[in-house]
Enzyme design. Sequence first.
Site, PDB file in Angstrom:
ATOM      1  N   GLN A  46      62.342 -66.725  18.433  1.00  0.00           N
ATOM      2  CA  GLN A  46      61.535 -66.931  19.640  1.00  0.00           C
ATOM      3  C   GLN A  46      60.885 -65.610  20.090  1.00  0.00           C
ATOM      4  OE1 GLN A  46      64.837 -68.524  19.791  1.00  0.00           O
ATOM      5  NE2 GLN A  46      63.900 -70.521  19.385  1.00  0.00           N
ATOM      6  N   ASN A  66      58.676 -70.699  20.835  1.00  0.00           N
ATOM      7  CA  ASN A  66      59.350 -70.891  19.555  1.00  0.00           C
ATOM      8  C   ASN A  66      58.519 -70.310  18.415  1.00  0.00           C
ATOM      9  OD1 ASN A  66      61.761 -72.295  20.239  1.00  0.00           O
ATOM     10  ND2 ASN A  66      60.608 -74.185  20.523  1.00  0.00           N
ATOM     11  N   CYS A  75      66.022 -70.811  27.029  1.00  0.00           N
ATOM     12  CA  CYS A  75      66.582 -70.182  25.824  1.00  0.00           C
ATOM     13  C   CYS A  75      67.789 -69.373  26.272  1.00  0.00           C
ATOM     14  CB  CYS A  75      65.537 -69.288  25.156  1.00  0.00           C
ATOM     15  SG  CYS A  75      66.158 -68.488  23.661  1.00  0.00           S
ATOM     16  N   GLY A  76      68.957 -69.876  25.976  1.00  0.00           N
ATOM     17  CA  GLY A  76      70.182 -69.248  26.480  1.00  0.00           C
ATOM     18  C   GLY A  76      70.410 -67.865  25.888  1.00  0.00           C
ATOM     19  N   ASN A  77      70.329 -67.741  24.565  1.00  0.00           N
ATOM     20  CA  ASN A  77      70.503 -66.418  23.949  1.00  0.00           C
ATOM     21  C   ASN A  77      69.379 -65.487  24.384  1.00  0.00           C
ATOM     22  OD1 ASN A  77      72.844 -67.017  22.403  1.00  0.00           O
ATOM     23  ND2 ASN A  77      71.588 -68.085  20.901  1.00  0.00           N
ATOM     24  N   ASN A 159      65.957 -77.623  28.483  1.00  0.00           N
ATOM     25  CA  ASN A 159      65.357 -78.020  27.213  1.00  0.00           C
ATOM     26  C   ASN A 159      66.226 -79.131  26.626  1.00  0.00           C
ATOM     27  OD1 ASN A 159      67.572 -76.410  26.586  1.00  0.00           O
ATOM     28  ND2 ASN A 159      66.569 -75.350  24.904  1.00  0.00           N
ATOM     29  N   HIS A 161      68.454 -81.571  24.273  1.00  0.00           N
ATOM     30  CA  HIS A 161      69.449 -81.462  23.188  1.00  0.00           C
ATOM     31  C   HIS A 161      70.049 -82.827  22.886  1.00  0.00           C
ATOM     32  CE1 HIS A 161      69.822 -77.013  23.006  1.00  0.00           C
ATOM     33  NE2 HIS A 161      69.362 -77.094  24.248  1.00  0.00           N
ATOM     34  N   ASN A 192      66.462 -80.387  20.332  1.00  0.00           N
ATOM     35  CA  ASN A 192      67.322 -79.475  19.571  1.00  0.00           C
ATOM     36  C   ASN A 192      68.548 -80.279  19.139  1.00  0.00           C
ATOM     37  OD1 ASN A 192      65.913 -76.740  20.145  1.00  0.00           O
ATOM     38  ND2 ASN A 192      66.078 -77.711  22.165  1.00  0.00           N
ATOM     39  N   GLU A 210      67.139 -76.157  15.583  1.00  0.00           N
ATOM     40  CA  GLU A 210      66.351 -76.006  16.813  1.00  0.00           C
ATOM     41  C   GLU A 210      64.946 -76.581  16.685  1.00  0.00           C
ATOM     42  OE1 GLU A 210      66.096 -72.436  19.019  1.00  0.00           O
ATOM     43  OE2 GLU A 210      68.131 -71.768  18.537  1.00  0.00           O
ATOM     44  N   CYS A 219      72.545 -70.873  19.059  1.00  0.00           N
ATOM     45  CA  CYS A 219      71.684 -71.500  20.066  1.00  0.00           C
ATOM     46  C   CYS A 219      72.485 -71.565  21.357  1.00  0.00           C
ATOM     47  CB  CYS A 219      71.261 -72.892  19.611  1.00  0.00           C
ATOM     48  SG  CYS A 219      70.189 -73.736  20.803  1.00  0.00           S
ATOM     49  N   GLY A 220      72.097 -70.762  22.337  1.00  0.00           N
ATOM     50  CA  GLY A 220      72.878 -70.676  23.575  1.00  0.00           C
ATOM     51  C   GLY A 220      72.839 -71.975  24.363  1.00  0.00           C
ATOM     52  N   SER A 221      71.632 -72.522  24.544  1.00  0.00           N
ATOM     53  CA  SER A 221      71.547 -73.789  25.295  1.00  0.00           C
ATOM     54  C   SER A 221      72.205 -74.915  24.507  1.00  0.00           C
ATOM     55  CB  SER A 221      70.086 -74.128  25.602  1.00  0.00           C
ATOM     56  OG  SER A 221      69.301 -74.128  24.402  1.00  0.00           O
ATOM     57  N   GLY A 222      72.171 -74.796  23.160  1.00  0.00           N
ATOM     58  CA  GLY A 222      72.844 -75.793  22.318  1.00  0.00           C
ATOM     59  C   GLY A 222      74.348 -75.742  22.480  1.00  0.00           C
TER      60      GLY A 222
HETATM   61  N1  LIG Z   1      64.337 -74.118  20.321  1.00  0.00           N
HETATM   62  C1  LIG Z   1      64.603 -74.275  21.760  1.00  0.00           C
HETATM   63  C2  LIG Z   1      64.302 -72.962  22.500  1.00  0.00           C
HETATM   64  C3  LIG Z   1      65.281 -71.862  22.121  1.00  0.00           C
HETATM   65  C4  LIG Z   1      66.699 -72.247  22.419  1.00  0.00           C
HETATM   66  C5  LIG Z   1      67.775 -71.364  21.778  1.00  0.00           C
HETATM   67  N2  LIG Z   1      67.314 -70.261  20.969  1.00  0.00           N
HETATM   68  C6  LIG Z   1      68.791 -70.910  22.816  1.00  0.00           C
HETATM   69  O1  LIG Z   1      69.412 -69.850  22.639  1.00  0.00           O
HETATM   70  O2  LIG Z   1      68.996 -71.675  23.812  1.00  0.00           O
HETATM   71  C7  LIG Z   1      63.706 -75.373  22.315  1.00  0.00           C
HETATM   72  O3  LIG Z   1      62.687 -75.673  21.688  1.00  0.00           O
HETATM   73  O4  LIG Z   1      64.062 -75.926  23.366  1.00  0.00           O
END
Ligand SMILES: N[C@H](CCC[C@H](N)C(=O)O)C(=O)O
Length: 276
Positions: A46, A66, A75-77, A159, A161, A192, A210, A219-222
């Site tokens: 990203q 992205n 984007c958590g990370n 976002n 998931h 995601n 993702e 993936c932090g939000s994941g």
């Molecule tokens: N691909 C994700 C954005 C980056 C999320 C990921 N890198 C994280 O750390 O949350 C999306 O399209 O919603």
Amino acid sequence: MQIHFSKMQGLGNDFMVIDNVTQNVFFSKDKIKQLADRNFGIGFDQLLLVEPPYDPDQDFHYRIFNADGTEVSQCGNGARCFARFVRNKGLINKNKIVVGTRAGRMVLYLERDGQVTVNMGKPQFEPAQIPLKANKEEATYIVREDEHTIFCGAVSLGNPHCVMEVEDIEQAAVETLGPLLVKHERFPEGVNVGFMQILSPSHIKLRVYERGSGETLACGSGACAAAVIGQLWGKLESEVRVDLPGGTLTIRWQGRDRVVKMTGPAEHVFDGSISL
Ligand SMILES: N[C@H](CCC[C@H](N)C(=O)O)C(=O)O
């Protein structure tokens, strides 16, 4: 025109981060794709653009793109790397940072041990998706094109998931199911796709395919989404260790109307500049 940037990474999820407080940069979708390319460009999952705040109660705004050039809301990370970046660049000297994104307002805390804690806000569900006492039968299910039914939980952290449980993370069909589900009609904005192996009520392994970037090392939000869905399915506790291919995050969620908190590392890799 010289553009200065930092390369950052959170558990191997990597970012090109640009200070758009002292610079004024914007890239087309095609330019972002070219810069994201790991052979012909800089290479990242990203792009993060750090901007002055849009609201007076925030320290900064930051935008997330992205690798395919699409702009997204969370984007958590990236949030952890953003916090490390603005401190490294002397753009702020506080340990608590308030930042706006398209998903809303987030509060980030730089911890004494060098990790960063992100208040990811409250998980959002579509009413019909995850009833309060969800279990596998009640969770959202998704019919794969070849008519196999996959039980997934669906949740948004700003976002989208969808998370499924797998028996063995190493054998998970990430490369085949990921590309199928990421654009499934059930998720018109894309999604995601998380593959979660539950080791204990407080410990999972996770891989994420993702939206807009493919499988990433983390993936932090994941990780937040998997912890939430696992808790809703009655299989996880309120604090979960999430082992991703790139490393470990700690996710805390006290349930339904409470916020999700994520703690993990954020590393500076190198500074660079490109001429446009
Ligand atoms: N691909 C994700 C954005 C980056 C999320 C990921 N890198 C994280 O750390 O949350 C999306 O399209 O919603």
